[in-house]
Design a protein around this motif. Sequence first.
Motif, PDB file in Angstrom:
ATOM      1  N   GLU A 308       0.839  -1.256  -0.150  1.00  0.00           N
ATOM      2  CA  GLU A 308       0.018  -0.003   0.031  1.00  0.00           C
ATOM      3  C   GLU A 308       0.947   1.309  -0.150  1.00  0.00           C
ATOM      4  N   PRO A 309       0.747   1.984  -1.107  1.00  0.00           N
ATOM      5  CA  PRO A 309       1.951   3.175  -1.120  1.00  0.00           C
ATOM      6  C   PRO A 309       1.874   4.350  -0.044  1.00  0.00           C
ATOM      7  N   ARG A 310       0.765   4.412   0.446  1.00  0.00           N
ATOM      8  CA  ARG A 310       0.894   5.522   1.500  1.00  0.00           C
ATOM      9  C   ARG A 310       1.436   5.024   2.749  1.00  0.00           C
ATOM     10  N   CYS A 311       0.957   3.690   3.159  1.00  0.00           N
ATOM     11  CA  CYS A 311       1.811   3.097   4.352  1.00  0.00           C
ATOM     12  C   CYS A 311       3.142   2.820   4.016  1.00  0.00           C
ATOM     13  N   LEU A 312       3.664   2.374   2.833  1.00  0.00           N
ATOM     14  CA  LEU A 312       4.923   2.299   2.767  1.00  0.00           C
ATOM     15  C   LEU A 312       5.992   3.254   2.809  1.00  0.00           C
TER      16      LEU A 312
END
Length: 410
Positions: A308-312
């Motif tokens: 998940e890009p935001r969490c990454l």
Amino acid sequence: MAKILKGATAQETHSAILDLIRSSGVVTRVDLADRSGLTGASISRVVKQLLADGLIIETGLGDPTGGKRATLLQFNPRARHAVGISIDTPSTTYVVTDMNGRVIEQLSAKGIGRDTPATVIKRLTAELEDLIVKTSIEPATLVGVGVALAGRQGGGDQLLRANANKYAWEPFAVRDTLSAAIDHPIVVENDSTCAAIGEFWTGRIPSANDFATVYMAAGFGLGLVTNGDVYRGSSSNVGEIGHMVLDVNGPDCWCGGRGCLEGLAAPARVVSLAEQDKSLTADLGLRGRRSAIRSDFARIARAAASGEPRCLALIEESATYLAKALLSITNLLDLDQIILAGPGFSEAGEIYVRVASAEINRLSFVRAMHPTRVELSKLGPSAAALGAASLVLHSQLTPHQTANRGALSG
């Protein structure tokens, strides 16, 4: 090892040879003589006594070499046992291990929560007694109980934190209170120190290998093993890597400093940044309560590990700050191995390993001489409890290095 044994007493020699057997797993008398610098006759005397004490056993024959096949030696795992307890806010973890550090019984129970230390210790004593009975081990083989705790050790009148009631564990005499209630030797250490000695003991790491363990739960701690023992500092409070300053203009920290690693990269910081994104908060179901920080962080870390890009991005930012701290530690101590342990690395530990490895091996002062390995602990979320048990075994069975070692009470 030969240097260690030069001028050593009989007890120190027995202890050092037992440690060689620990780190070797399976070994012959000839191997022990080669590695220790002792004569074959001296090794035979030591091995004979260790066999008589039941601490080691003979376990078959070595590979053919053209002559008489050598007898193999190893720990007798059932000869001694230890209990390790990790006291944490969400839960309390108990393990009972054999002499190899293998878990033979485990229990997860209620954590600290909002209870007072006295209440927790009373509950802990009852749970511990039930666990020991459940394992059915011989009482004479139980050499002690180790306790892993976060924060400063040793108490004192001056608290670092403003709310004395909320952080009542800091001045509380855990070891003395437990010693009065439990008829076994007690050792109390911070969780990062326990995690480090757990890696050393159960991982069969030789005494000649120095390494560091970073432990992440609510914050960060660092345990350093050097010359076969944990380094504690002058008051057993070494390793507060969470309060290494990384940004002199950074956010205020409860310790009184600014821009500490904890304030920039710990789970609470990651959760706080995530909560600034309302859609992300809703998507992950973040609860936004102080008591839910650890579980909210786990949700973010799981999502990051899934891509998940935001969490990454949030986890990689945390990992980058940790990597900068570890780079400085590596430059200071010339480390070739760093192990990441604890519940904070359970969900997205591989991201922290990837970021830290790249940073250190790109910029460390000694990168042209040797790489620095960054890897995840194999001990899992129970690393502190298992390490606390290992610390007891280490203190009782291999006490030939005592310069920094805290004594067991009881």
